[in-house]
Design an enzyme around this catalytic site. Structure first.
Site, PDB file in Angstrom:
ATOM      1  N   GLU A 465       0.826  -1.215   0.000  1.00  0.00           N
ATOM      2  CA  GLU A 465       0.000   0.000   0.000  1.00  0.00           C
ATOM      3  C   GLU A 465       0.862   1.267   0.000  1.00  0.00           C
ATOM      4  O   GLU A 465       0.728   2.122   0.879  1.00  0.00           O
ATOM      5  CB  GLU A 465      -0.947   0.004   1.218  1.00  0.00           C
ATOM      6  N   ASP A 466       1.763   1.341  -0.948  1.00  0.00           N
ATOM      7  CA  ASP A 466       2.548   2.575  -1.170  1.00  0.00           C
ATOM      8  C   ASP A 466       3.568   2.898  -0.090  1.00  0.00           C
ATOM      9  O   ASP A 466       4.120   4.002  -0.100  1.00  0.00           O
ATOM     10  CB  ASP A 466       1.639   3.801  -1.309  1.00  0.00           C
TER      11      ASP A 466
END
Length: 852
Positions: A465-466
């Site tokens: 998630e980044d």
């Protein structure tokens, strides 16, 4: 109550007729003047309006679009302040007149009449100051009442400050959910930036000017009106009905007023433009021929947005090679281009009469203008993004919002300023892959980020998630390190009874000497001292009695100690950077302390590239465990490859390629918007050739060894420099937890927010999850035991709340007047409060109890 003044008119047969004539003359269509009781211009204006209405009913295409940028006017700060000043000045004159009349009507006056005594001092100053400080813009004469007209210029970053100055705020409530005003208008092209708008509620309503937009100011009208009549405009008084309706004669409107008709409208418009290009009339006057409405619109009013374009004759640009050489040599300026008729300003309406080519090569014989440079389509903040035309459009909008939150340098005098909050990056760099806008606005001198070597690969599992995996050695060398400066103020107050605060020498030994260790002998914190939470900044004492009769000297016992303490983060050591002494407007001595805190990136700090790819630091890894290339290069951060497919930020990949080529050949590469045909953006083919020439792979991938096993990885890794920004959202400012603490006195529930040491709320959705899970006792504990438990006495007969009598050691019901059927139960205090509030409204909630 309003008193209606009765007007008296000479020559009117009756009072009502006179009043009707006055309304028609001065109020109805006030912009059309009536000279010597000649109402014909007004009649024609009304007829044109009616004709437009009928046209709009019969033909839907003739409807005006109120969101069209050509129909809008922008109010500049100068216009608003002049309107405010005019209102304050006329209000002051009216008050002075009233005061003078009151004095002069008195029959006997003992003192000499002095006109200066009637003028109220500083009334205009106070009015202007009040508007600027509160933002409430009140114009009494026009009953204008708007709030939030002033904004504090945000100085968190240089580019955020610059972007704030180009902002346009509508007079439209942002709470209304309408798509029309929020949509991207085609008429915005080149005038307002298509990317730079906030997300959320004000999306699409708050806009920003594009790079070369100019907002016009009012020009004098009378010379232009007489010029129009000289160029063949016929007044409507001299024309018959038949002549008014000849098919080729067009109505000429000047700033919304009808001047007359013209038989050759195109000829007339060409003559006006010729005069404008020759510099005989103002360069911002616009001439627009509307074929559908059979009208020629001439505008010289303020608030129109316009932009410069290169004039082309039959598709051939007027700007030649020798002009550009003169410009480079410094012989010719932009104004010379304007005065020589090579460039002209067009507003949105006049753009409809022209055919504009994007590049000189695309011009045809019908082309009338050529864009100066396509990158001027975007605004200041969107101009920082490299290759924005290769990104999905919302990503550019996200970057516009985050570019304002990036830390960096804010100004050349940043170390001499005393801002209330200041974030500075310790080692800011200029981007390796730059754009023309960056150089034009000076972002390369006051950058807000660092060029990080990024490897695009999966590593450690802390990058989902980044999230970003960071290299500890890079952080030790100063990557992403920032300085957080905060200002604290204290005032040495003077009071009505001739007393004032005093500052004492610190107590060097004793029980309270610990918090005073940063104080100097003058009782103020010394610059350069390391300060921790709850240390005293200023050892101040306040007189206990501050009103009443005058006092000359006070005894020590008449003072109470109120030291100001530093409320920084727990466990962090900050430094007193500067101490300044000044006086405020009431002539009190004012102390300002600037506290400096150097922070290095930690897990949870937010970073972002220039393509709306934001992520937090997921973990920090030792350099020994980091992968490295065969040249021995170790990346600064590792980014998860899953951030690319769904976001389609191809511009970020080209930035990596361009940065890598730039580092290897020693030249800054460019990535301006739509710049490939004009030579302001390097093409991928050219970048790949450079990479191959320098011994890299054409696609930017490298042969990588694992830092843990030392073996080569099974895939080639995409690796190179990308400009990363550190954003102002840091874990240290957000981290918050609480065991027990303060409560709100009304509901007896825990307070809210980090500043008040509040609790963490279990909301409705969290409650739903716990119900679905079946954790009833946990829910009972969270919603009542840990929040606001309260013991109440309830009557089993009438179901109302009673009270506990401590003398009789029993509960008593107020309405039954006995304690026979009382039960004790636990209830949230907020529930008991609700029951009592409903009772106060004459609604009686009764509790029916069952045996537990």
């Amino acid at each position: 109550m309003f008193q209606v003044k009765r007007f008296s008119f000479a020559g009117a047969s009756s009072e009502n007729d006179g009043r009707v004539m006055t309304v028609l003359q001065d109020v109805f269509l006030a912009n059309v003047e009536v000279c010597q009781d000649n109402f014909r211009p007004k009649c024609i204006y009304v007829a044109v309006m009616l004709r437009r209405i009928m046209d709009a009913i019969l033909n839907k295409d003739a409807m005006d679009d109120k969101d069209y940028v050509g129909n809008k006017r922008i109010e500049l700060s100068g216009q608003l302040i002049s309107l405010l000043f005019e209102d304050l000045f006329k209000t002051m004159i009216a008050e002075v007149k009233k005061a003078v009349d009151n004095i002069l009507t008195k029959p006997s006056r003992s003192s000499r009449f002095d006109f200066a005594q009637c003028i109220i001092k500083d009334s205009i100053t106070h009015g202007l100051e009040r508007t600027l400080s509160t933002g409430n813009f009140n114009i009494k004469r026009f009953k204008m009442d708007s709030k939030g007209m002033t904004q504090v210029l945000a100085r968190l970053s240089f580019i955020g400050c610059l972007g704030h100055m180009t902002r346009i705020k509508p007079q439209f409530e942002k709470t209304r959910k309408v798509s029309g005003p929020r949509a991207l208008q085609p008429s915005q092209w080149g005038m307002l930036c298509p990317c730079d708008t906030p997300e959320g509620e004000p999306c699409g309503l708050i806009k920003n000017l594009a790079l070369m937009t100019h907002v016009t100011t009012d020009e004098e009208e009378s010379p232009l009106i007489s010029l129009c009549y000289c160029l063949g405009v016929e007044g409507l008084e001299v024309l018959s009905g038949e002549e008014l309706h000849t098919p080729y004669s067009f109505l000429v409107l000047f700033n919304g007023n009808i001047l007359g008709k013209h038989r050759k409208p195109q000829h007339f418009a060409a003559a006006m433009r010729k005069l404008r290009r020759a510099g005989k009339i103002g360069e911002f006057v616009s001439v627009f021929v509307n074929e559908k409405q059979h009208c020629v619109y001439i505008a010289s009013d303020g608030g129109r947005v316009c932009r410069p374009l290169v004039i082309a004759d039959k598709g051939i640009s007027r700007v030649k090679e020798h002009h550009m050489l003169e410009l480079k040599a410094g012989v010719r300026t932009f104004d010379d281009f304007l005065s020589d008729g090579l460039i002209e300003y067009l507003d949105v309406n006049e753009e409809n009469n022209s055919l504009i080519a994007l590049y000189e090569e695309e011009a045809t014989t019908e082309t009338t203008h050529i864009e100066i440079e396509p990158l001027t389509l975007l605004g200041v903040i969107a101009g920082l993004i490299p290759y924005p035309h290769h990104n999905q459009s919302p990503r550019n909008t996200y970057q516009c919002a985050m570019g304002k939150q990036a830390m960096g340098n804010i100004a050349y005098n940043q170390l001499h300023r005393m801002d209330s909050l200041l974030y500075l990056l310790v080692y800011p760099q200029r981007p390796l892959l730059t754009t023309k806008t960056i150089e034009l606005v000076g972002y390369d001198k006051l950058g807000a980020g660092q060029n990080a070597t990024v490897a695009v690969m999966s590593y450690s599992g802390y990058d989902i998630e980044d999230a970003i995996v960071m290299n500890k050695a890079s952080l030790d060398r100063g990557f992403g390190r920032c300085i957080h400066m905060k200002r604290y103020c204290a005032v040495n107050q003077k009071y009505d009874n001739n007393t004032q605060d005093r500052i004492l020498r610190p107590n060097r030994d004793g029980f309270d000497s610990g918090p005073m260790r940063v104080l100097d002998d003058d009782g103020l914190a010394a610059p350069g001292e390391i300060i921790r939470r709850n240390d005293i900044l200023i050892n101040k004492q306040v007189p206990i009695v501050t009103r009443g009769q005058f006092k000359s000297a006070l005894h020590d016992s008449e003072f109470k100690s109120v030291p100001q303490r530093y409320d920084g983060p727990q466990g962090e050591s900050c430094v007193v950077d500067k101490v300044a002494l000044c006086s405020d407007k009431h002539n009190n001595l004012c102390f300002k302390f600037l506290i400096r805190h150097t922070r290095r990136p930690e897990v949870g700090d937010k970073f972002s590239s220039r393509h709306g790819q934001k992520g937090v630091c997921g973990t920090i890894v030792q350099q020994e465990d980091f992968p490295f290339s065969e040249r021995g290069i170790c990346p600064d951060l590792i980014m998860n490859p899953h951030g690319f497919p769904s976001r389609m930020t191809v511009g970020k990949m080209i930035e990596l390629l361009g940065g890598k080529a730039g580092v290897s050949c020693g030249r800054f590469h460019y990535g301006s918007a739509f710049g490939e045909p004009g030579g302001h953006a390097d093409k991928v083919e050219a970048i790949s050739e450079t990479l191959v020439r320098m011994g890299f792979s054409y696609d930017g991938k490298d042969f990588i060894y694992s830092g843990i096993t030392g073996c080569p990885l099974q895939a080639y890794i995409f690796m190179g420099p990308i400009y990363y920004q550190k954003l102002k959202h840091m874990v240290l400012d957000k981290m918050h937890a609480r065991g027990s603490g303060p409560r709100v006195s009304l509901t007896r529930q825990p307070t809210e927010g980090k500043a008040r040491n509040g609790g963490l709320r279990v909301g409705e959705m969290e409650r739903d999850c716990l119900i679905a899970y079946g954790a009833s006792m946990l829910l009972y504990e969270r919603l009542m035991i840990s929040s606001d438990p309260f013991e109440v006495q309830v009557c089993r007969v009438c179901g109302l709340l009673g009270y506990y009598n401590h003398k009789l050691k029993t509960g008593i019901c107020s309405s039954c007047k006995n304690g026979d059927n009382i039960s004790t139960m636990k209830l949230p205090y907020a529930c008991k409060l609700l029951i009592q509030e409903l009772q106060s409204m004459n609604i009686v909630p009764r509790l029916k109890l069952a045996e537990a």
